[in-house]
Design a protein around this motif. Structure first.
Motif, short mmCIF file in Angstrom:
data_model
loop_
_atom_site.label_atom_id
_atom_site.label_comp_id
_atom_site.label_asym_id
_atom_site.label_seq_id
_atom_site.Cartn_x
_atom_site.Cartn_y
_atom_site.Cartn_z
N SER A 1 0.82 -1.21 0.00
CA SER A 1 0.00 0.00 0.00
C SER A 1 0.86 1.27 0.00
CB SER A 1 -0.95 0.02 1.19
OG SER A 1 -0.21 0.06 2.39
N TYR A 2 2.15 1.15 0.34
CA TYR A 2 3.05 2.30 0.34
C TYR A 2 3.86 2.40 -0.97
CZ TYR A 2 2.31 2.57 5.39
OH TYR A 2 1.77 2.69 6.62
N ALA A 3 3.60 1.53 -1.92
CA ALA A 3 4.42 1.44 -3.14
C ALA A 3 4.45 2.78 -3.88
CB ALA A 3 3.90 0.35 -4.05
N GLY A 4 5.65 3.28 -4.14
CA GLY A 4 5.84 4.51 -4.88
C GLY A 4 5.55 5.79 -4.12
N LEU A 5 5.29 5.70 -2.84
CA LEU A 5 4.94 6.90 -2.06
C LEU A 5 6.16 7.48 -1.37
CD1 LEU A 5 1.63 5.82 -0.29
CD2 LEU A 5 1.90 7.28 -2.28
N THR A 6 6.04 8.72 -0.98
CA THR A 6 7.01 9.38 -0.12
C THR A 6 6.38 9.50 1.25
OG1 THR A 6 7.86 10.62 -2.00
CG2 THR A 6 8.38 11.45 0.19
N VAL A 7 7.05 8.94 2.26
CA VAL A 7 6.48 8.90 3.60
C VAL A 7 7.36 9.71 4.55
CG1 VAL A 7 5.37 6.67 3.27
CG2 VAL A 7 7.69 6.74 4.11
N THR A 8 6.83 10.01 5.73
CA THR A 8 7.59 10.75 6.73
C THR A 8 8.68 9.86 7.32
OG1 THR A 8 6.07 10.12 8.48
CG2 THR A 8 5.61 12.19 7.34
N ALA A 9 9.63 10.48 8.00
CA ALA A 9 10.78 9.75 8.54
C ALA A 9 10.39 8.65 9.53
CB ALA A 9 11.76 10.73 9.16
N PRO A 10 9.47 8.89 10.49
CA PRO A 10 9.13 7.81 11.42
C PRO A 10 8.47 6.61 10.73
CG PRO A 10 8.41 9.91 12.31
CD PRO A 10 8.87 10.17 10.91
#
Length: 123
Positions: free
Chosen positions: A46-55
């Motif tokens: 579900s996170y594929a190709g996303l930019t997420v926060t550091a934590p």
């Protein structure tokens, strides 16, 4: 003397006995926390190709490994700073990477106050 030695032994038993119980409790608490953290994360697809926060990025690497995170092209968000967030020239200017069109560079305050940025003051 017998009473003193009995009380000493009694208190030693009271001090030593909770150590094993406390160690088991701390170990179980750590396992419970790890399970809770793993349940909070969504499946990695579900996170594929996303930019997420550091934590979130750190939690994904801890749960799935760096190979899986890079395989799904998940990136950590970069914070870009265009100023070093303080004023210059006695609160009449602002430290920035480059000045706006309605500002000029105050060279007298640039090096001492702003470091590698410019002290930008309005005309």
């Amino acid at each position: 003397m017998e009473r003193k030695s009995f009380l000493s032994v009694f208190f030693i038993v009271l001090l030593v006995s909770p150590a094993s119980i406390l160690a088991k409790t701390i170990k179980e608490e750590g396992e419970t926390r790890n399970k809770r953290q793993a349940q909070i994360l969504l499946p990695i697809a579900s996170y594929a190709g996303l930019t997420v926060t550091a934590p979130v990025f750190v939690a994904l690497v801890a749960a799935y490994g760096i190979y899986a995170v890079t395989r799904y092209a998940i990136r950590k968000r970069r914070i870009v700073m265009y100023s070093d967030s303080h004023s210059c020239a006695n609160n009449r200017g602002w430290c920035r990477e480059s000045c706006f069109s309605h500002e000029y560079t105050d060279w007298a305050n640039t090096f001492g106050v702003c470091g590698s940025y410019f002290c930008c003051r309005p005309y």
